[in-house]
Design a protein around this motif. Structure first.
Motif, PDB file in Angstrom:
ATOM      1  N   ARG A   1       2.591  -7.116  -8.767  1.00  0.00           N
ATOM      2  CA  ARG A   1       1.271  -7.470  -7.959  1.00  0.00           C
ATOM      3  C   ARG A   1       0.820  -6.675  -6.906  1.00  0.00           C
ATOM      4  NH1 ARG A   1       2.179 -11.911  -6.017  1.00  0.00           N
ATOM      5  NH2 ARG A   1       4.460 -12.302  -6.844  1.00  0.00           N
ATOM      6  N   ARG A   2       1.665  -6.259  -6.137  1.00  0.00           N
ATOM      7  CA  ARG A   2       1.718  -5.664  -4.906  1.00  0.00           C
ATOM      8  C   ARG A   2       1.105  -4.249  -5.288  1.00  0.00           C
ATOM      9  NH1 ARG A   2       3.902  -8.505  -0.359  1.00  0.00           N
ATOM     10  NH2 ARG A   2       3.087  -6.531   0.771  1.00  0.00           N
ATOM     11  N   PHE A   3       1.645  -3.621  -6.385  1.00  0.00           N
ATOM     12  CA  PHE A   3       1.289  -2.261  -6.654  1.00  0.00           C
ATOM     13  C   PHE A   3      -0.177  -2.226  -7.178  1.00  0.00           C
ATOM     14  CE2 PHE A   3       5.908  -1.014  -8.308  1.00  0.00           C
ATOM     15  CZ  PHE A   3       6.170  -0.833  -7.060  1.00  0.00           C
ATOM     16  N   ALA A   4      -0.431  -3.326  -7.865  1.00  0.00           N
ATOM     17  CA  ALA A   4      -1.915  -3.394  -8.108  1.00  0.00           C
ATOM     18  C   ALA A   4      -2.859  -3.692  -7.030  1.00  0.00           C
ATOM     19  CB  ALA A   4      -2.155  -4.433  -9.264  1.00  0.00           C
ATOM     20  N   LYS A   5      -2.562  -4.364  -6.087  1.00  0.00           N
ATOM     21  CA  LYS A   5      -3.351  -4.818  -5.021  1.00  0.00           C
ATOM     22  C   LYS A   5      -3.498  -3.487  -3.946  1.00  0.00           C
ATOM     23  CE  LYS A   5      -5.423  -8.232  -2.972  1.00  0.00           C
ATOM     24  NZ  LYS A   5      -6.524  -9.158  -3.627  1.00  0.00           N
TER      25      LYS A   5
ATOM     26  N   GLU B   1      10.122  -7.211   0.280  1.00  0.00           N
ATOM     27  CA  GLU B   1       9.161  -6.604   0.906  1.00  0.00           C
ATOM     28  C   GLU B   1       9.713  -5.017   1.649  1.00  0.00           C
ATOM     29  OE1 GLU B   1       5.904  -6.877   1.846  1.00  0.00           O
ATOM     30  OE2 GLU B   1       5.488  -9.026   1.478  1.00  0.00           O
ATOM     31  N   ALA B   2      10.773  -5.236   1.844  1.00  0.00           N
ATOM     32  CA  ALA B   2      11.518  -3.820   2.086  1.00  0.00           C
ATOM     33  C   ALA B   2      11.760  -2.781   1.165  1.00  0.00           C
ATOM     34  CB  ALA B   2      12.709  -4.122   2.691  1.00  0.00           C
ATOM     35  N   ASP B   3      12.112  -3.567  -0.010  1.00  0.00           N
ATOM     36  CA  ASP B   3      12.158  -2.686  -1.528  1.00  0.00           C
ATOM     37  C   ASP B   3      10.728  -2.177  -1.916  1.00  0.00           C
ATOM     38  OD1 ASP B   3      14.820  -2.620  -1.369  1.00  0.00           O
ATOM     39  OD2 ASP B   3      14.753  -4.561  -3.171  1.00  0.00           O
ATOM     40  N   LEU B   4       9.861  -2.877  -1.465  1.00  0.00           N
ATOM     41  CA  LEU B   4       8.453  -2.662  -2.055  1.00  0.00           C
ATOM     42  C   LEU B   4       7.961  -1.155  -1.387  1.00  0.00           C
ATOM     43  CD1 LEU B   4       5.786  -3.233  -3.322  1.00  0.00           C
ATOM     44  CD2 LEU B   4       4.973  -4.176  -1.312  1.00  0.00           C
ATOM     45  N   ASN B   5       8.240  -1.246   0.012  1.00  0.00           N
ATOM     46  CA  ASN B   5       8.018  -0.147   0.960  1.00  0.00           C
ATOM     47  C   ASN B   5       8.524   0.971   0.555  1.00  0.00           C
ATOM     48  OD1 ASN B   5       5.962  -1.613   2.489  1.00  0.00           O
ATOM     49  ND2 ASN B   5       7.569  -2.210   3.918  1.00  0.00           N
ATOM     50  N   ARG B   6      10.114   0.811   0.413  1.00  0.00           N
ATOM     51  CA  ARG B   6      10.856   1.808  -0.018  1.00  0.00           C
ATOM     52  C   ARG B   6      10.304   2.571  -1.595  1.00  0.00           C
ATOM     53  NH1 ARG B   6      16.568  -0.375  -0.176  1.00  0.00           N
ATOM     54  NH2 ARG B   6      17.242   1.656  -0.807  1.00  0.00           N
ATOM     55  N   ALA B   7       9.909   1.931  -2.182  1.00  0.00           N
ATOM     56  CA  ALA B   7       9.566   2.285  -3.659  1.00  0.00           C
ATOM     57  C   ALA B   7       8.239   2.945  -3.592  1.00  0.00           C
ATOM     58  CB  ALA B   7       9.254   1.165  -4.764  1.00  0.00           C
ATOM     59  N   GLN B   8       7.398   2.404  -2.895  1.00  0.00           N
ATOM     60  CA  GLN B   8       6.128   2.964  -2.939  1.00  0.00           C
ATOM     61  C   GLN B   8       6.146   4.393  -1.906  1.00  0.00           C
ATOM     62  OE1 GLN B   8       2.360  -0.152  -3.228  1.00  0.00           O
ATOM     63  NE2 GLN B   8       3.104  -0.148  -1.110  1.00  0.00           N
ATOM     64  N   ARG B   9       6.974   4.641  -0.816  1.00  0.00           N
ATOM     65  CA  ARG B   9       7.305   6.003  -0.440  1.00  0.00           C
ATOM     66  C   ARG B   9       7.742   6.756  -1.446  1.00  0.00           C
ATOM     67  NH1 ARG B   9       9.268   2.693   3.936  1.00  0.00           N
ATOM     68  NH2 ARG B   9      11.288   3.245   3.486  1.00  0.00           N
ATOM     69  N   PHE B  10       8.842   6.177  -2.007  1.00  0.00           N
ATOM     70  CA  PHE B  10       9.288   7.080  -3.323  1.00  0.00           C
ATOM     71  C   PHE B  10       8.316   7.698  -4.276  1.00  0.00           C
ATOM     72  CE2 PHE B  10      12.439   7.258  -6.946  1.00  0.00           C
ATOM     73  CZ  PHE B  10      12.853   8.585  -6.791  1.00  0.00           C
TER      74      PHE B  10
ATOM     75  N   ALA C   1       5.154   1.216 -14.229  1.00  0.00           N
ATOM     76  CA  ALA C   1       5.521   0.038 -14.944  1.00  0.00           C
ATOM     77  C   ALA C   1       6.643  -0.821 -14.063  1.00  0.00           C
ATOM     78  CB  ALA C   1       6.164   0.366 -16.470  1.00  0.00           C
ATOM     79  N   ASP C   2       6.505  -2.266 -14.117  1.00  0.00           N
ATOM     80  CA  ASP C   2       7.362  -3.039 -13.313  1.00  0.00           C
ATOM     81  C   ASP C   2       8.265  -3.933 -14.439  1.00  0.00           C
ATOM     82  OD1 ASP C   2       8.632  -4.727 -11.764  1.00  0.00           O
ATOM     83  OD2 ASP C   2       7.053  -5.838 -11.015  1.00  0.00           O
ATOM     84  N   ILE C   3       9.430  -3.204 -14.805  1.00  0.00           N
ATOM     85  CA  ILE C   3      10.284  -3.755 -15.820  1.00  0.00           C
ATOM     86  C   ILE C   3      11.093  -4.687 -15.428  1.00  0.00           C
ATOM     87  CG2 ILE C   3      12.147  -2.788 -17.350  1.00  0.00           C
ATOM     88  CD1 ILE C   3      10.914   0.034 -16.895  1.00  0.00           C
ATOM     89  N   GLY C   4      11.151  -5.848 -16.291  1.00  0.00           N
ATOM     90  CA  GLY C   4      11.819  -6.987 -15.845  1.00  0.00           C
ATOM     91  C   GLY C   4      11.039  -7.587 -14.592  1.00  0.00           C
ATOM     92  N   CYS C   5       9.832  -8.026 -14.859  1.00  0.00           N
ATOM     93  CA  CYS C   5       9.100  -8.393 -13.701  1.00  0.00           C
ATOM     94  C   CYS C   5       9.239  -9.546 -13.009  1.00  0.00           C
ATOM     95  CB  CYS C   5       7.571  -7.839 -14.036  1.00  0.00           C
ATOM     96  SG  CYS C   5       6.752  -9.167 -15.135  1.00  0.00           S
TER      97      CYS C   5
END
Length: 274
Positions: free
Chosen positions: A144-148, A113-122, A133-137
């Motif tokens: 899934r979270r990006f899509a949602k 969850e922490a990495d998701l938040n950091r990635a989305q901010r970036f 693209a989610d590589i090595g998903c």
């Protein structure tokens, strides 16, 4: 395909200042007649497969939601540590189906969850997500979270393992996502099936330490990202050829990224923003 560090804010190097407003310069491939950009990012060799798996089809019943097979021709995976999951495919694929309110709720990892938040901010700090693209998903947590989130025009999940892609689709169905929200492809990160300069963002989560040639993956990602595109990557601090975070940042630069920042976190893993 990169960011300049300015305090805690990462500003893309490829920007255009129009009327005093800073915006990223976008170089997306032209969209097909159905309005979806996903076919525009796929290399010519895989267009037929993309249409078969993700297109509306002749019956007009909407996308089948099949997993596209986009492994490079002639590459032998028989000695790969996960060869069974790479080579195995069901004799016939099923169509995507929605399974709302599954038997048990999804239990997602707090650290991710922490990495998701950091990635989305970036990815989204200047307002646009584009195609990611989610590589090595793996189980597709980030895809899934990006899509949602609805923050991206299109999300594509990539993995070598067919079993991982099946799991990603199962979990996406339980999240009431559709094949228009998320597409899946079996592909090799060292030879991604994308056209040059076509992706806006790439996520490579906890995968850098798993590959024998991280430089080849970084080069493939860099080739696929448009000018100003962004990569967020993580992995344990046992990345081949990297004894430090500085080594990892240099590896990314040698792979073609104009700027890259890496740091060691908790003494056990790296995070790379490029």
């Amino acid at each position: 395909a990169v960011a300049l560090k300015t305090g805690l804010v990462f500003v893309p190097k490829s920007v255009a200042n129009v009327g005093g407003t800073v915006t990223r310069r976008r170089c997306l491939a032209s969209a097909p007649a159905d309005g979806s950009d996903i076919f525009g990012v796929i290399a010519e060799a895989w267009q037929d497969e993309a249409q078969r798996c993700w297109g509306d089809g002749m019956d007009g019943g909407g996308p089948a939601g099949f997993i596209a097979e986009m492994l490079p021709a002639g590459r032998d995976y028989s000695n790969h540590q996960d060869s069974q999951n790479i080579v195995f495919r069901p004799p016939e694929q099923r169509r995507w189906k929605t399974q709302p309110d599954g038997a048990r709720p999804l239990q997602e990892e707090v650290t991710r969850e922490a990495d998701l938040n950091r990635a989305q901010r970036f990815f989204l700090d200047d307002g646009g997500g584009g195609i990611v693209a989610d590589i090595g998903c793996g189980d597709g947590f980030f895809a899934r979270r990006f899509a949602k989130s609805g923050s991206f025009e299109q999300v594509i999940a990539i993995d070598l393992s067919w079993a991982s892609l099946e799991l990603t689709r199962d979990l996406a169905e339980r999240m009431v996502l559709s094949p228009r929200d998320l597409v899946l492809a079996q592909a090799d990160a060292e030879q991604l099936p994308f056209q040059e300069s076509s992706l806006d963002c790439a996520m490579w989560a906890m995968g850098m330490h798993l590959v024998d040639a991280p430089a080849a993956v970084l080069a493939s990602v860099c080739r696929s990202l448009r000018p100003g595109g962004r990569l967020f990557a993580t992995g344990y601090s046992s990345v081949q050829g990297c004894a430090s975070a500085d080594d990892l940042a240099q590896l990314a630069k040698d792979a073609g990224f104009m700027e890259a920042m890496a740091r060691e976190e908790g003494g056990i893993r790296y995070a790379l923003l490029a």
